[in-house]
Design an enzyme around this catalytic site. Structure first.
Site, mmCIF file in Angstrom:
data_model
loop_
_atom_site.group_PDB
_atom_site.id
_atom_site.type_symbol
_atom_site.label_atom_id
_atom_site.label_comp_id
_atom_site.label_asym_id
_atom_site.label_seq_id
_atom_site.Cartn_x
_atom_site.Cartn_y
_atom_site.Cartn_z
ATOM 1 N N MET A 64 0.796 -1.191 0.000
ATOM 2 C CA MET A 64 0.000 0.000 0.000
ATOM 3 C C MET A 64 0.837 1.252 0.000
ATOM 4 S SD MET A 64 -1.605 2.621 1.999
ATOM 5 C CE MET A 64 -0.567 2.291 3.331
ATOM 6 N N PRO A 65 2.037 1.219 0.500
ATOM 7 C CA PRO A 65 2.780 2.477 0.394
ATOM 8 C C PRO A 65 2.942 2.896 -1.059
ATOM 9 C CG PRO A 65 3.881 0.984 1.901
ATOM 10 C CD PRO A 65 2.803 0.194 1.215
ATOM 11 N N LEU A 66 2.847 4.184 -1.279
ATOM 12 C CA LEU A 66 3.191 4.777 -2.564
ATOM 13 C C LEU A 66 4.611 5.292 -2.407
ATOM 14 C CD1 LEU A 66 2.705 5.991 -5.371
ATOM 15 C CD2 LEU A 66 1.639 7.950 -4.227
ATOM 16 N N PHE A 68 4.849 7.263 1.102
ATOM 17 C CA PHE A 68 3.540 7.713 1.568
ATOM 18 C C PHE A 68 2.785 6.481 2.040
ATOM 19 C CE2 PHE A 68 5.060 10.510 -1.719
ATOM 20 C CZ PHE A 68 4.804 11.773 -1.233
#
Length: 135
Positions: A1-3, A72
């Site tokens: 899920m991190p960008l 992020f």
């Protein structure tokens, strides 16, 4: 899920850039326990002079091989988990020839309401995706 945004200076081969991106992703998977296919990366190459990365007063120099990383992700991970991630990324990039002084990471947190993976819905809020576990 991190960008993850990865900024590098021009001059590396496509294989080297891919290896850097893989090393960063593998470190996140290992430390945070996210699924391997939970991968969102944006890689940007810059011409000379377009990345300015000094030492923040720590007394070391960076080379043109600097790798600027922005992560992020959802809030809630412990300080220890973040520090372990930073160390794992630096170690992984070291195996790709990136020196520790050339690894810069900015970490930005937000909440489940701040993500949509498509279709105009916040899937963490609708229940289509489970909110990731915090390490």
């Amino acid at each position: 899920m991190p960008l993850v945004r990865i900024d590098v200076n021009a001059g590396r081969t496509p294989e080297q850039i891919s290896a850097i991106a893989d090393a960063i992703h593998d470190a996140i998977v290992a430390e945070y326990g996210i699924p391997a296919r939970d991968r969102f990366q944006i890689i940007t190459e810059h011409q000379g002079g377009q990345i300015i990365a000094q030492d923040a007063g720590l007394g070391f120099d960076r080379s043109s091989g600097v790798v600027m990383i922005q992560i992020f992700t959802q809030r809630g991970r412990t300080t220890e988990a973040k520090q372990a991630l930073y160390a794992r990324i630096a170690e992984a990039l070291g195996t790709q020839g990136v020196e520790g002084n050339d690894v810069f990471i900015g970490y930005v947190e937000n909440g489940p309401e701040d993500w949509t993976f498509g279709f105009g819905r916040a899937q963490y809020l609708t229940g289509e995706l489970a909110v990731p576990n915090r390490a």
